[in-house]
Design a protein around this motif. Structure first.
Motif, PDB file in Angstrom:
ATOM      1  N   SER A 167      -7.444  -1.088   2.437  1.00 33.14           N
ATOM      2  CA  SER A 167      -6.669  -1.743   3.490  1.00 33.14           C
ATOM      3  C   SER A 167      -6.996  -1.126   4.842  1.00 33.14           C
ATOM      4  CB  SER A 167      -5.173  -1.605   3.206  1.00 33.14           C
ATOM      5  OG  SER A 167      -4.840  -2.285   2.009  1.00 33.14           O
TER       6      SER A 167
ATOM      7  N   ASP B  23       0.817  -1.219   0.000  1.00 34.40           N
ATOM      8  CA  ASP B  23       0.000   0.000   0.000  1.00 34.40           C
ATOM      9  C   ASP B  23       0.849   1.267   0.000  1.00 34.40           C
ATOM     10  OD1 ASP B  23      -2.798  -1.081   0.280  1.00 34.40           O
ATOM     11  OD2 ASP B  23      -1.870  -2.035   2.009  1.00 34.40           O
TER      12      ASP B  23
ATOM     13  N   PHE C  59      -2.901  -3.046   6.203  1.00 31.78           N
ATOM     14  CA  PHE C  59      -2.120  -2.073   5.448  1.00 31.78           C
ATOM     15  C   PHE C  59      -0.657  -2.503   5.407  1.00 31.78           C
ATOM     16  CE2 PHE C  59       0.122   1.817   4.501  1.00 31.78           C
ATOM     17  CZ  PHE C  59      -0.760   2.538   3.686  1.00 31.78           C
TER      18      PHE C  59
ATOM     19  N   PHE D   2      -5.421  -1.237  -3.572  1.00 32.78           N
ATOM     20  CA  PHE D   2      -6.256  -2.363  -3.178  1.00 32.78           C
ATOM     21  C   PHE D   2      -7.176  -2.869  -4.285  1.00 32.78           C
ATOM     22  CE2 PHE D   2      -9.105   1.180  -2.227  1.00 32.78           C
ATOM     23  CZ  PHE D   2     -10.350   0.686  -2.618  1.00 32.78           C
TER      24      PHE D   2
ATOM     25  N   TYR E  80      -5.883  -7.940   4.330  1.00 34.58           N
ATOM     26  CA  TYR E  80      -6.326  -6.554   4.207  1.00 34.58           C
ATOM     27  C   TYR E  80      -5.538  -5.588   5.096  1.00 34.58           C
ATOM     28  CZ  TYR E  80     -10.238  -8.994   2.076  1.00 34.58           C
ATOM     29  OH  TYR E  80     -11.001  -9.817   1.278  1.00 34.58           O
TER      30      TYR E  80
END
Length: 1007
Positions: free
Chosen positions: A846, A241, A881, A254, A879
């Motif tokens: 995220s 990310d 980050f 994402f 999910y």
């Protein structure tokens, strides 16, 4: 018996959770000389050892000590080798470390005794230099081997190949695992979280012969399957990310992750899965999702530091794309040829830059000027898209609307329309009241024309009232341009943003709106909803008369009519200056707006049949691809017409409009786009791989080992070649990766390297059979998953005797079931699932669950870890980050990668830090507290069963109950400490029992 161990230290409970990790060894070259009478082959046996261990010093342009081992002729001529006298040769002395000299290779792991014996015997046999005329096994396209006809054991062809190898090595299979173990194993492998107590009990109670297959089919259809498979792929895709490097700023990535999840869930063929990620933008009629897929190669790091040469930064980006492509799909270390010809595999430096040319033809936008300020950035393209899950919802609704529309409109198209040729009768409305919000007067002439008599207001609202003498089906508004005193047209546009009607003081819903002409980008239908960004405007036809039609869809009776026209757009002074209003009882009057686009014929019965001449494509209205979504004003003419008097059409049109609500949730996706043109792509070969040292160019293409492409080299042609059935590597690499997922070790252990320095396959016939089966079944990934998990090989018990462990510690010959520690994300996901905290939501941005303070330090961008305070903090690890310079701490402790580059294989280590993390990290303590609450309600036995999928023994229950009582006594004596975990000492004690259970070796291990 499995036991629970614990100890106290300053009120911190420590559970024995460590499991000795199975070591990951590279397969060693060298022959078991006692079992072979054949002469040693230099090409096949000696050269690979020298390449792997000696070339770094003795295979260069300036070899150390003048000893060049890179060419056979130089080796034979050296004084280090005495033909026929291995024991006397200096080469053997040095690799054994004799004569008081340092053992070679200096600074590296010594050769094994078997490898030394191989070289020594080769010298004793006369040091003959043979030529290996055969290709390395992995560079020959697989052919489907015959399935061994072994019927003593097994459930499918996988077992036949495995059992054949077992017999050759003197092994026999282990018994089947218990049903409790088996369902937990397959849940973890297919969806990444354990089953519930109820699911386990139901499976155990199911005595049908296909009970396990039913579970497998259900899990393969479970949407969490895509999450489990995507976790592995995201390591390969180096998904993160953030950009990486110094500032490591956040990026919106994402959308690609969600695409991957959905691709696995929909069981997209691996060939299409590959092509779309490498070149989805280049496909004919590429959809938005095809373009989103190219985010695979937008996951590269992006250097935004000041003073960075943007051309060199892009050069490094393309280098990464070549290396990642070869690693992920070809299982080859092609990046070794960046600086020179590959020392071990048949890849030249030219081969590397042929592939470089393929990926060096994408577009970017230049910001700044490096030559003036040393500040310039090359930004690759982005696009606005719906997140995958929302796109799927939109597509599903759009398909429903389109299907209903198509079935209904077909009936309408085949119908006879009477009276359409006759002009509609209208009654001009004489208003008794004409008001404006701006107080500018509206004056109605005798012929019904209403004029705006004053300076134009920035925005305005017209309110018109009149008596009704007859029922009405709808009304029209006729506009006309304003003339100056000399009779010249005053060219002015207007924009009506809202239209409402009341009869006898009560609002009457307007069913549909249409117009004879509408300005591009606007939609009269939006007047019903008061959309200030749309409505009815007439540019560039400002000097012509125009008509707007509005229908109620049914006959309305009343004594009074009120109309409200709003002009509330951002465009100032866009009010209507001259118009009239007329009503009608004719239900077909909306046809007037498209009458000019019809031709008519008279049928034998005297009725008139209308035939549409020019209609826009209704598919645009319902487009499932947002990139070509409907433009306002392009609605199908029949749709507009029949919406005027058909309630069904009106509903469909409203539902179609609701699709636009999705658009507001669009996000940015990172994508690739190819530069226009069809020229032959080239790239220079860079001397020693240095950006500043380009030499002669080479054309885009594939490594010469694999021949030539049938068309010009570009991303699409290379992507197609990668999944061509004649490519010897792709299918093998992917099925081997899937195999590793289940057994913790690939058939080729070095999943990232199928070259000469990689591991030899333990079951090559099985690997080739699976690869061919994979391709024969249309690259069906779920088919391969099901084949493996329904095999007897997979379903064996993981229990092993001391003798079996001693003979085959790595389970190379698969005489027992898999047993190894879960992946970092799966350990966290399992804890959340067992405790009942897991948020099952799929997809989306995220999230930032708890992490210790101070982990993030972003001095260059000021970003902070914003801890989620709602259910998002309990979402799955996929999910969480991912910041490249500061990965999630517990994942790092448990061997997750940094996502800075492609990671084909995670290591599995065993450290005290891991145990401390699982016992003290807040996320795991929260799970323990939640599990404690479940235990308090349903009992310790139920809590244990939730975590392990089996009922505890009496001794285990005794230990856990004793643990609870001891902790409870301590917390009663110190209630302040207890409140850190629960409102009462009892709650806190249950939480600590939950902590013990979650930290059991059995819970963090797949067995």
């Amino acid at each position: 018996m499995k036991s629970v161990a614990f100890a106290f230290g300053g009120m911190i409970l420590i559970a024995g959770i460590a499991i000795p990790a199975q070591p990951q060894k590279a397969a060693q070259s060298g022959r078991n000389l006692s079992k072979s009478s054949k002469k040693i082959s230099y090409a096949r046996e000696v050269a690979p050892i020298l390449k792997a261990s000696c070339y770094s010093c003795h295979g260069t342009d300036s070899p150390k000590a003048g000893l060049n081992l890179a060419t056979p002729s130089a080796l034979i001529k050296s004084t280090s080798l005495l033909k026929g006298k291995g024991a006397e040769s200096n080469l053997i002395h040095r690799i054994k470390g004799l004569d008081g000299m340092s053992q070679m290779p200096l600074g590296f792991q010594p050769l094994s005794s078997q490898q030394i014996a191989t070289i020594e015997q080769w010298i004793n046999e006369g040091a003959i230099i043979d030529q290996d005329t055969t290709k390395h096994w992995s560079y020959v396209a697989p052919s489907k081997p015959k399935i061994p006809s072994i019927k003593k054991w097994g459930k499918n062809p996988v077992d036949a190949f495995v059992f054949e190898k077992m017999l050759q090595q003197g092994y026999k299979p282990s018994p089947s695992a218990s049903k409790e173990t088996l369902i937990r194993r397959v849940y973890l492998d297919l969806i990444g979280i354990p089953p519930t107590v109820e699911e386990v009990r139901a499976f155990v109670a199911d005595k049908s012969t296909n009970s396990f297959e039913k579970v497998v089919d259900r899990l393969l259809a479970n949407p969490h399957y895509g999450e489990r498979q995507a976790r592995i792929w995201l390591d390969l895709a180096r998904y993160a990310d953030t950009n990486g490097y110094e500032a490591d700023a956040s990026r919106t990535a994402f959308v690609f992750r969600d695409w991957v999840i959905e691709a696995f869930n929909s069981n997209m063929g691996f060939n299409q899965f590959t092509i779309k990620q490498l070149a989805g933008d280049m496909l004919a009629n590429a959809t938005t999702q095809d373009k989103v897929a190219t985010g695979f190669h937008r996951n590269t790091m992006h250097n935004l530091e000041g003073g960075v040469n943007p051309a060199e930064s892009q050069f490094n980006t393309v280098i990464d794309r070549v290396a990642t492509t070869s690693s992920v799909w070809l299982g080859s270390t092609l990046q070794c040829a960046r600086c020179h010809d590959h020392k071990y595999d048949p890849f030249s430096q030219k081969d590397f830059y042929k592939m470089f040319a393929v990926f060096n033809n994408t577009t970017y936008n230049v910001v700044g000027d490096y030559t003036k300020s040393y500040s310039e950035v090359w930004n690759e393209p982005t696009m606005k898209v719906l997140p995958t899950r929302l796109q799927l919802q939109r597509d599903a609704e759009a398909r429903k609307i389109a299907n209903e529309y198509n079935s209904t409109v077909q009936i309408a198209k085949n119908s006879t329309f009477s009276g359409l040729q006759q002009p509609t009768k209208y009654t001009t409305v004489k208003f008794s009241s004409l008001n404006t919000q701006s107080k500018v007067p509206l004056i109605q002439a005798e012929n019904g024309t209403i004029s705006y008599n004053g300076a134009l207001a920035d925005t305005d609202v017209y309110q018109l009232s009149a008596s009704l003498a007859n029922p009405i089906f709808g009304f029209k508004i006729d506009t006309s341009p304003v003339l100056d005193s000399a009779g010249n047209v005053i060219s002015e546009n207007f924009l009506i943003t809202s239209l409402k009607a009341k009869v006898d003081g009560k609002e009457v819903a307007i069913q549909d709106v249409s117009a004879d002409f509408t300005q591009s980008g606007y939609d009269p239908f939006e007047l019903i909803f008061g959309n200030k960004e749309s409505g009815w405007a007439i540019y560039p036809e400002k000097t012509k008369n125009h008509t707007l039609y509005a229908t109620f869809g049914k006959l309305i009776t009343g004594k009074s009519l009120e109309l409200e026209l709003r002009f509330e757009s951002v465009w100032k002074k866009h009010v209507l200056r001259q118009f009239s209003v007329s009503t009608t009882e004719n239900p077909n009057f909306m046809f007037d707006s498209i009458r000019s686009r019809y031709q008519f014929e008279t049928l034998p019965n005297g009725n008139t049949q209308g035939k549409l001449i020019g209609t826009s494509n209704i598919a645009n209205y319902f487009s499932s691809d947002q990139s070509s979504a409907r433009k306002p004003g392009q609605e199908d003419d029949l749709f507009a017409y029949f919406g005027s008097f058909s309630e069904k059409y009106g509903q469909l049109r409203r539902r179609a409009r609701e699709l636009k609500k999705f658009d507001s949730q669009s996000v940015t996706a990172l994508v690739l786009t190819e530069k226009p043109g069809n020229k032959v792509l080239t790239a220079p070969v860079y001397h020693r791989g240095e950006f500043a040292s380009p030499t002669a160019p080479v054309p885009a293409g594939i490594p010469s080992l694999f021949g030539k492409l049938s068309e010009n080299g570009n991303r699409l042609s290379v992507a197609k070649w990668i999944v061509n059935k004649q490519n010897p590597l792709t299918a093998r690499v992917q099925v081997n990766r899937i195999w590793e997922q289940y057994f913790g070790r690939g058939i080729v252990e070095s999943v990232e390297d199928f070259g000469t320095q990689g591991s030899k396959p333990s079951h090559q016939k099985l690997l080739d059979w699976l690869a061919c089966e994979f391709m024969d079944k249309g690259w069906d990934m779920k088919h391969i998953h099901k084949l493996i998990v329904t095999s007897a090989t997979y379903q064996q018990s993981s229990a092993a005797s001391e003798n079996l462990l001693a003979r085959d510690p790595l389970n190379t010959y698969l005489a027992r079931g898999p047993r190894f520690r879960l992946e970092a994300e799966m350990i966290r996901d399992s804890a959340l699932a067992i405790s009942g905290l897991l948020n099952p939501k799929i997809g989306g941005p995220s999230v930032m669950p708890y992490q210790p303070a101070g982990v993030w330090d972003s001095p260059y961008n000021g970003e902070q870890w914003m801890e989620a305070k709602n259910g998002d903090r309990y979402r799955r690890g996929i999910y969480v980050f991912a910041k490249r310079t500061a990965m999630y701490p517990s994942f790092m402790a448990l061997d997750a990668g940094t996502r800075e580059s492609c990671l084909a294989r995670r290591t599995r280590t065993n450290t005290p830090l891991q145990a401390l993390t699982l016992m003290n990290d807040k996320s795991f303590l929260e799970a323990a507290v939640a599990l404690g609450a479940k235990i308090k309600q349903k009992g310790i036995g139920y809590g244990f069963e939730s975590a392990t999928c089996r009922k505890p023994s009496q001794e285990e229950l005794k230990v856990l109950n004793s643990t609870f009582n001891k902790i409870l006594s301590r917390y009663k004596a110190n209630p302040t400490e207890a409140k850190k975990l629960g409102p009462t000492p009892e709650d806190a004690a249950y939480a600590m029992v939950g902590n013990v259970i979650l930290n059991l070796d059995e819970v963090i291990t797949k067995s």
